[in-house]
Design an enzyme around this catalytic site. Structure first.
Site, mmCIF file in Angstrom:
data_model
loop_
_atom_site.group_PDB
_atom_site.id
_atom_site.type_symbol
_atom_site.label_atom_id
_atom_site.label_comp_id
_atom_site.label_asym_id
_atom_site.label_seq_id
_atom_site.Cartn_x
_atom_site.Cartn_y
_atom_site.Cartn_z
ATOM 1 N N GLU A 37 51.826 37.584 43.056
ATOM 2 C CA GLU A 37 50.403 37.395 42.723
ATOM 3 C C GLU A 37 49.667 36.686 43.856
ATOM 4 O O GLU A 37 48.818 35.833 43.621
ATOM 5 C CB GLU A 37 50.264 36.590 41.427
ATOM 6 C CG GLU A 37 50.771 37.288 40.187
ATOM 7 C CD GLU A 37 50.038 38.592 39.888
ATOM 8 O OE1 GLU A 37 48.869 38.708 40.269
ATOM 9 O OE2 GLU A 37 50.657 39.499 39.283
ATOM 10 N N TYR A 86 53.114 48.591 35.216
ATOM 11 C CA TYR A 86 51.941 48.632 36.083
ATOM 12 C C TYR A 86 52.400 48.809 37.519
ATOM 13 O O TYR A 86 53.092 47.933 38.059
ATOM 14 C CB TYR A 86 51.164 47.324 35.896
ATOM 15 C CG TYR A 86 49.873 47.251 36.672
ATOM 16 C CD1 TYR A 86 48.678 47.722 36.125
ATOM 17 C CD2 TYR A 86 49.844 46.703 37.946
ATOM 18 C CE1 TYR A 86 47.489 47.640 36.832
ATOM 19 C CE2 TYR A 86 48.640 46.618 38.667
ATOM 20 C CZ TYR A 86 47.479 47.092 38.097
ATOM 21 O OH TYR A 86 46.291 47.018 38.786
ATOM 22 N N GLN A 110 51.469 49.169 41.219
ATOM 23 C CA GLN A 110 50.457 49.039 42.280
ATOM 24 C C GLN A 110 51.125 48.884 43.644
ATOM 25 O O GLN A 110 50.961 49.709 44.522
ATOM 26 C CB GLN A 110 49.552 47.844 41.994
ATOM 27 C CG GLN A 110 48.544 47.563 43.116
ATOM 28 C CD GLN A 110 47.533 46.498 42.697
ATOM 29 O OE1 GLN A 110 46.843 46.632 41.688
ATOM 30 N NE2 GLN A 110 47.456 45.432 43.459
ATOM 31 N N THR A 111 51.905 47.817 43.813
ATOM 32 C CA THR A 111 52.531 47.522 45.103
ATOM 33 C C THR A 111 53.393 48.687 45.585
ATOM 34 O O THR A 111 54.093 49.311 44.803
ATOM 35 C CB THR A 111 53.410 46.267 44.960
ATOM 36 O OG1 THR A 111 52.569 45.190 44.541
ATOM 37 C CG2 THR A 111 54.096 45.907 46.253
#
Lengths: 697, 697
Positions: free
Chosen positions: B449, B162, B164-165
């Site tokens: 997170e 995944y 995203q960052t």
């Protein structure tokens, strides 16, 4: 790691131009941010750096040494974060030997050598040869023993270490199990490890490097136990490096950090060593087996060594914390997070209040520790000069101070490095940030050379004795002198009438003194009650009071730390060593340090009744305004520590702010990227992922 | 590592017998100490262990799984602390694939699979395939997309992660720079990274493992920016594992811990992907380029995912801290230090007051977090059931709670693991103790997170809104209900009249509530003042109040954490799930937890005027007596966490207490000990030390 070649057509390129222009709106420029940040400073960081490093010429010399190191393969840091344990071990030795050869070849001074070691910072198998083996021979060897061993040590024809701690025995040196028994017939000692728990454990360099050890063993002559004494024992053959007969020696395995050092274990099976292996400057065993005890001052000399080691630990605390704060502050100045509106620049992380309120007090702590380290070494050196005249008068005070300060400074530095790391967010978790290695190699300072609780309790002993002396009307001096004053002013109240008053140094010192004095008196009461009358300094009464005793000791050394910070800055100002703007910037930092300490002690301030809830509340207001004042000088203040990029070895702590390029450059050379498919492709992934191979299974 | 053979003669052996008898007087026997310690317990740890693990059958099943793992090469932990980065990466994948194959081969349940992963604990390249890639497809993919991808995912024919960052963008997801532009002619998207800072950074498994990513990119259709959306992008060829055209991908380099995971970077150069790569369960782009926005509940679904992730972090905090406390407590029970008199046994470290006063409160915190984690997962699951009925009512409350608890629980666990490590003295620095790895792999929970400060501020927002509601006379519920009560009782005073009163749960809760309520009101005032009237929840007013806001949020979740601990224990007691002795032992721990929390908050208690200095002082007395009460149950309480030795993988945390043998066994197999002379002999040491070779130079 080049991209797979492909040639997007002109239409495809054209398609994304507009969207990219949108997403790049408000994009940051870290290097410009860093430059802009520096322009905000109200003082010259060059001036402060020169002051902190004893002159611009010293800084200039350090630059030259960085150049020297940059050209040597053994001091290259490019791959430092990628090394295996074995590479780290070999590399640490290569660096140490490289520095040794350079010093001899270029006839460099000891001072240059120390600077080279600090800049290259690659702890390895020679640490205890330099730090313990040689000093022990110099301090405890006879002139003949020194004449025999020192040339070998200096030419690296032997490599030594210091073996005291046993697997099952630490602090309680008198209880070591290893024996050295004198055999009068053979005129030899037999050294022997009688149990698993008596295995020597931890000596740096013992694992795979050292040829000799200073062995601490219980001396027995004619069946009488004379307690721990020091012996030189050869553990490895000089031609083959194989263990000597009866010797089991090896590496204790990997640690949280410091893995270039081969900490080792050692077990001895009835090993015979000549009589002159015992270091006999003080205690002696004659050929005939007569034991000649050391002079009474010997005990004091042992304390002096402890004080010296603790003083260096205090100095290192400022060194390590200031590095961490440099990295975190520089990154916070160029890192941006969350825009008020989409398309606008995101905010500089250093402009977030909670970041400022964390990093600026931490910066003040780093400065306080740096000044404390300098003072501590000065104190030790003047004690050392007095000792040469047989004057040990300041030793008890120095011992008490250095113990508590060892504990406080390592507590502050260890927690501070981790705080700095977390302020860098996710990227602080990467080794390339420099911070994990800093933390993992530093944190052992909290447990070695005396666990911090044990350290505080030594200071507490001194404090309780001084409280009792004051109660008996005796005069007390040194760092505890304030106890006498405080005893006259019981019930004194805090005079602060508004938040701003807390920035006044006199109010800060009065409050810190009140807290320390009241906790010392209280701990003495608790101990007296537990002792059923007159305080007893051991056993269950002492043990059962340790929480209060530690609390009192901590408050005492915190006061001392702050007072020293004030005194150092004011002395420099008084002697006109600093210009007015620099003095002003430092005074602001001193003031912030005082408030931050008091905020931490707010519970004590209130519990003692010295301050009211309202007054304590003003501390937060005071801190907020002080932090805002320090903020524009943040980069200039960390620049003044003057760490070269080479020394910090941090992608996030680069002076020029080009942090993202540095992270990517570092990632590209990661060994895992040596091939595109990576080391798990053939053994693990291909059988799952490659449709042809999978179909064959 | 056998000693060099030699045969000391009988006389030599005889010589040391007497001296060794002397130094072995009072020698410790760690295994006997451990057994004796367990006999002191006042309750059955088997009973409590079964309760904590939902039944003795579950514990039995876990034992079977440990047996299963013990027989597999890919789950062997003997060499775990010696691995190079590359070995750790390959090993992590082998373990994950081994578990996957075992589950399929033996048709094990998901529950067994989770247990196997937890027992083997070898984070690797599949973490985000399991934890993010699959769940994202399940939650955001259309039925067709799920039908296409899920079989491939489950059979490990693709491996996903995944992304995203970005290197320069974290929290502010709306500000991502990566674009996905729809090309109406080709019916494709072009995904592109426009800058260095837009390089995707951190995704686990992306470095060398993943073949696909869920890419978060700003969606543009007809030049309009629709914000971040999710796309599946293939990054590596399935037959060769080489990057796809236009893709630059690699490992970001080593980290403080978690190095089995190949966190990666990814840069895209005008890469074309088909239209159905966009996950279109909610938002859609039609073939013609019409954007269909997601339903409004989509935002809520995103919050629900965040809540779930934070709930698992809270659960893990108890898991990690309880492991660390288990190790430290067991070692403290068998480690001995300093004899009252030479020749007597040294004292058990757990009998030192300052050790007890550190470890026993930490033990209570571990229990509080374990119960909090269970409750948090229960709350999430009942929310999830309600959500299926379209009921999102508890989401705001759950979001506020899980945010603050994420921050508090990770702060407590990270600090607690390090405290536990230091309580083990020098040996805690060795990887063989298990503690450094625990700390280094855990500590990222504080920054990922959502940074903890950001998390507290989300809870603070909820608190301020509730304070304002109370001030407007509106009713408030949930975890903030006490604010209404507190508003009616301003000026309430602490009723504690002696130290013992602090052990009363009602007094503890009253005090914790008073602190939390007063800090919430105070933070609201500070925010209102900074806002120049009505509180503003953004910009400079919010930013400038963050220290007070964070403080209030922390007090609120601390109260909640304690209240949950009380409630869980009392519920179990009320439902007769525990016998009286076990309930009594847990109640003692609850009481200690309350006092420890209050001691930490003493400054706030006093500043608010709720308690007097004298009352605050009694907290220390109360803690001392509670710690003495918990002390005999120390080992039984950590035994009840029921970690198998295999899982802890700690020489110091062994259940049988045979710690020194375990340390030595671990050292002997250290790779540095593969040869006697070590890896630096030939390249570095021999030229210095071997007289013959040196003379030739």
């Amino acid at each position: 790691m080049l991209p797979q070649r492909h040639s997007p057509d002109a239409a495809t390129r054209e398609l994304v131009v507009g969207p990219c222009r949108v997403t790049m709106q408000g994009a940051a420029n870290p290097m410009e941010d860093a430059a802009a940040e520096r322009r905000k400073a109200t003082f010259s960081s060059d001036e402060l750096a020169a002051f902190l490093h004893d002159g611009a010429d010293k800084l200039q010399r350090r630059e030259e040494l960085v150049q020297l190191l940059s050209s040597q393969p053994w001091s290259d840091k490019t791959h430092r974060y990628f090394l295996t344990r074995e590479q780290e071990y070999v590399g640490g030795l290569q660096a140490a030997v490289g520095i040794w050869k350079t010093m001899r070849g270029q006839k460099l001074s000891i001072e240059d050598g120390i600077a080279l070691r600090s800049l290259a910072y690659f702890p390895g198998g020679l640490e205890l040869h330099i730090g313990m083996f040689i000093p022990t021979i110099l301090s405890q060897g006879t002139p003949e023993q020194q004449a025999k061993w020192m040339p070998l040590c200096n030419r690296l024809q032997v490599i030594g270490t210091y073996a005291q701690t046993e697997l099952g025995h630490g602090t309680f040196v008198r209880g070591l199990q290893t024996v050295a028994v004198y055999d009068e017939r053979a005129k030899e000692f037999v050294v022997h490890s009688p149990s698993l728990e008596s295995t020597k454990w931890w000596p740096g360099g013992l694992g795979k490097t050292a040829t000799h050890v200073v062995l601490m063993a219980r001396l027995f002559v004619k069946d009488k136990d004379y307690g721990p004494h020091a012996f030189i024992v050869q553990v490895r053959d000089l031609e083959t490096h194989q263990p000597m007969p009866g010797v089991t020696v090896g590496d204790i395995g990997p640690k949280m950090g410091f893995n270039g050092v081969d900490n080792g274990f050692l077990s001895l099976d009835h090993v015979r060593i000549p009589r002159d292996s015992m270091l006999m400057r003080y205690a002696q065993v004659t050929e005939e087996g007569q034991y000649i005890p050391p002079p009474p001052d010997n005990q004091k000399a042992a304390y002096a060594t402890m004080v010296y080691v603790r003083a260096t630990i205090v100095r290192d605390s400022g060194d390590f914390l200031s590095r961490a704060v440099t990295i975190a502050t520089r990154y916070a100045a160029v890192r941006r997070q969350t825009a008020p509106k989409l398309g606008e620049p995101e905010l500089q992380v250093l402009d977030y209040d909670n970041v400022q309120q964390t990093l600026m007090p931490l910066l003040s702590r780093a400065y306080a520790l740096v000044f404390m380290g300098r003072s501590m070494m000065d104190m030790y050196n003047s004690f050392d000069a007095a000792r040469a005249r047989g004057d040990f008068a300041v030793l008890p005070e120095l011992h008490a101070l250095s113990s508590g300060l060892k504990a406080l400074s390592t507590d502050i530095a260890a927690a501070g490095i981790e705080t700095a790391r977390r302020q860098c967010g996710g990227h602080g978790y990467m080794l390339a940030s420099g911070l994990p290695t800093l933390f993992n190699s530093y944190v052992q300072n909290c447990t070695w050379e005396g666990d911090n609780s044990v350290m505080y309790l030594q200071t507490a002993r001194y404090m309780v004795k001084n409280v009792l002396a004051v109660q008996l009307g005796r005069s007390v001096g040194g760092s505890a002198a304030y106890l006498a004053e405080a005893a006259k002013q019981t019930g004194a109240k805090c005079a602060v009438g508004r938040a701003e008053d807390w920035t006044n140094p006199a109010n800060q010192l009065a409050a810190l003194t009140a807290v320390a004095a009241s906790l010392a008196v209280q701990a003495t009461k608790v101990l007296a009650r537990a002792s059923g009358g007159q305080p007893v300094f051991e056993g269950e009464p002492w043990n059962g009071s340790s929480v209060d005793l530690i609390r009192a000791a901590r408050a005492h050394v915190a006061l001392y730390l702050h007072k020293n910070f004030v005194d150092c800055v004011e002395a420099a100002a008084g002697q006109r060593k600093l210009t007015a703007p620099t003095t002003a910037a430092l005074r602001q930092l001193v003031s912030l340090h005082g408030v931050a300490l008091l905020l931490e002690a707010a519970g004590d301030l209130l519990e003692s009744g010295y301050a009211t809830g309202r007054q304590a509340g003003w501390l937060r207001e005071a801190q907020r305004s002080l932090v805002r004042g320090v903020r524009p000088n943040a980069l200039a203040l960390v620049d003044s520590f003057a760490y070269p990029d080479y020394q910090l070895n941090s992608a996030l702590g680069r002076k020029d702010g080009n942090v993202y390029q540095a992270l990517l450059d570092s990632a590209r050379i990661s060994p895992l990227n040596a091939t595109q498919e990576g080391p798990a492709w053939k053994p693990v992934l291909e059988p799952l992922l490659n449709p042809q191979i999978r179909s064959r299974l």
